[in-house]
Design an enzyme around this catalytic site. Structure first.
Site, PDB file in Angstrom:
ATOM      1  N   HIS A 243      -7.745   9.468  -1.729  1.00  0.00           N
ATOM      2  CA  HIS A 243      -7.078   9.494  -0.423  1.00  0.00           C
ATOM      3  C   HIS A 243      -7.905  10.184   0.659  1.00  0.00           C
ATOM      4  O   HIS A 243      -7.826   9.816   1.838  1.00  0.00           O
ATOM      5  CB  HIS A 243      -5.729  10.205  -0.562  1.00  0.00           C
ATOM      6  CG  HIS A 243      -4.727   9.802   0.458  1.00  0.00           C
ATOM      7  ND1 HIS A 243      -3.381   9.735   0.207  1.00  0.00           N
ATOM      8  CD2 HIS A 243      -4.846   9.435   1.750  1.00  0.00           C
ATOM      9  CE1 HIS A 243      -2.732   9.344   1.272  1.00  0.00           C
ATOM     10  NE2 HIS A 243      -3.601   9.169   2.241  1.00  0.00           N
TER      11      HIS A 243
ATOM     12  N   LYS B  88      -3.093   5.614  -3.886  1.00  0.00           N
ATOM     13  CA  LYS B  88      -4.162   6.583  -3.669  1.00  0.00           C
ATOM     14  C   LYS B  88      -3.848   7.882  -4.407  1.00  0.00           C
ATOM     15  O   LYS B  88      -2.685   8.303  -4.466  1.00  0.00           O
ATOM     16  CB  LYS B  88      -4.322   6.880  -2.172  1.00  0.00           C
ATOM     17  CG  LYS B  88      -4.343   5.651  -1.278  1.00  0.00           C
ATOM     18  CD  LYS B  88      -4.298   6.044   0.193  1.00  0.00           C
ATOM     19  CE  LYS B  88      -3.875   4.883   1.064  1.00  0.00           C
ATOM     20  NZ  LYS B  88      -2.445   4.537   0.928  1.00  0.00           N
TER      21      LYS B  88
ATOM     22  N   TYR C 222       2.745  10.046  -0.651  1.00  0.00           N
ATOM     23  CA  TYR C 222       3.874   9.516   0.122  1.00  0.00           C
ATOM     24  C   TYR C 222       5.196   9.781  -0.591  1.00  0.00           C
ATOM     25  O   TYR C 222       6.260   9.623   0.002  1.00  0.00           O
ATOM     26  CB  TYR C 222       3.746   8.003   0.336  1.00  0.00           C
ATOM     27  CG  TYR C 222       2.541   7.552   1.115  1.00  0.00           C
ATOM     28  CD1 TYR C 222       1.694   8.450   1.764  1.00  0.00           C
ATOM     29  CD2 TYR C 222       2.227   6.190   1.201  1.00  0.00           C
ATOM     30  CE1 TYR C 222       0.585   8.009   2.468  1.00  0.00           C
ATOM     31  CE2 TYR C 222       1.122   5.744   1.911  1.00  0.00           C
ATOM     32  CZ  TYR C 222       0.303   6.664   2.533  1.00  0.00           C
ATOM     33  OH  TYR C 222      -0.792   6.219   3.232  1.00  0.00           O
TER      34      TYR C 222
ATOM     35  N   ASP D  70       0.838  -1.200   0.000  1.00  0.00           N
ATOM     36  CA  ASP D  70       0.000   0.000   0.000  1.00  0.00           C
ATOM     37  C   ASP D  70       0.870   1.246   0.000  1.00  0.00           C
ATOM     38  O   ASP D  70       1.710   1.431   0.884  1.00  0.00           O
ATOM     39  CB  ASP D  70      -0.891  -0.009   1.245  1.00  0.00           C
ATOM     40  CG  ASP D  70      -1.637   1.307   1.420  1.00  0.00           C
ATOM     41  OD1 ASP D  70      -2.617   1.523   0.693  1.00  0.00           O
ATOM     42  OD2 ASP D  70      -1.224   2.124   2.278  1.00  0.00           O
TER      43      ASP D  70
END
Length: 291
Positions: free
Chosen positions: A105, A72, A47, A42
């Protein structure tokens, strides 16, 4: 151990997350997780380590079909056309043609039209076969209902903060009513460790500790087993090889009904992450690079 999503796609129940994992260590960390046995990774555009996740998967030597990739789209890329382009950015960084599970997200309450537009883009990507399943993250029941009223495909997953100190029972009930799988981020309550007082951390909770001692396991393993036995997916994270392995070693014991109830009873109602209603483009803007 797999779970079957509402569109028939099989997904590993236990995944490996890379939130806050530095890009320079992400590839090695992902490769190690896959070596241990994880098959769900994930990540997220926000990120800023999708490229390294792809590198780690390739470094593992596993065939692409053996790894379930979840990522996401960030709110800066909401809107129909923007979300289609965001998919291209994520897929390009990951080095794949198909993403197994693609989520929004966060909802954006102040620009819900763009949130809906982004989700409709996910529906289009699903119809085109570019993603195998679609879903959302941090959608509270009323927001999920509003999304369902304006779109055609029920999300397969809603990834939300769930751990023994914050169970979000109302969210879980609403998800189940719509056939949406609850997937837990911060599944062991790691976010509670940032409150400045170790005594308030789930890892030091005496109830969890007693259950762990009874089974000869760690508190982290107890919490992950709790998720799996209650039908949730969980996404633990770590950069330490010994903890990566330990967190995956949760299939050799079973919690009793009383133990599950005791864990459920630890809920404090205190959220660790940001309240989804406060997420706005102004406060949470992040430019997602092209490459």
């Amino acid at each position: 151990m797999n779970v079957t999503l509402n569109n028939g796609v099989a997904m590993p129940a236990l995944g490996f997350g890379v939130f806050q994992t530095p890009p320079e260590t992400t590839a090695d960390t992902v490769a190690e997780a896959l070596r241990v046995g994880y098959r769900l990774i994930d990540t997220a555009a926000s990120y800023f380590n999708e490229r390294e996740v792809g590198d780690g998967i390739r470094r593992s030597g596993l065939d692409r079909s053996e790894v379930f990739i979840e990522t996401k789209l960030w709110i800066s890329d909401y809107g129909y056309d923007q979300a289609l382009h965001a998919f291209d950015k994520s897929a390009g960084k990951l080095g794949v043609e198909t993403i197994d599970l693609l989520l929004l997200h966060q909802p954006v309450p102040t620009q819900f039209d763009k949130t809906v537009g982004a989700y409709r883009a996910l529906e289009h990507l699903l119809a085109e076969g570019k993603v195998r399943a679609i879903g959302v993250s941090n959608f509270m029941p009323e927001v999920l209902a509003e999304l369902l009223a304006q779109t055609d495909i029920v999300p397969a997953v809603n990834q939300v903060e769930v751990h023994p100190y914050f169970t979000q029972r109302d969210v879980q009930v609403a998800n189940a009513a719509h056939g949406v799988l609850t997937q837990a981020w911060s599944p062991m309550g790691g976010i509670t460790s940032y409150r400045g007082d170790d005594s308030t951390s789930t890892f030091n909770d005496p109830v969890i500790g007693a259950i762990a001692e009874a089974h000869g396991t760690t508190p982290a393993q107890v919490m992950l087993r709790w998720h799996l036995q209650e039908g949730r997916s969980a996404i633990p994270k770590s950069v330490k090889p010994e903890r990566i392995a330990s967190n995956f070693d949760v299939f050799g014991f079973e919690l009793t009904g009383d133990e599950l109830a005791a864990l459920d009873g630890l809920d404090t109602g205190v959220r660790g992450g940001p309240d989804p209603v406060t997420v706005t483009p102004e406060a949470f803007h992040r430019d997602i690079p092209e490459a």
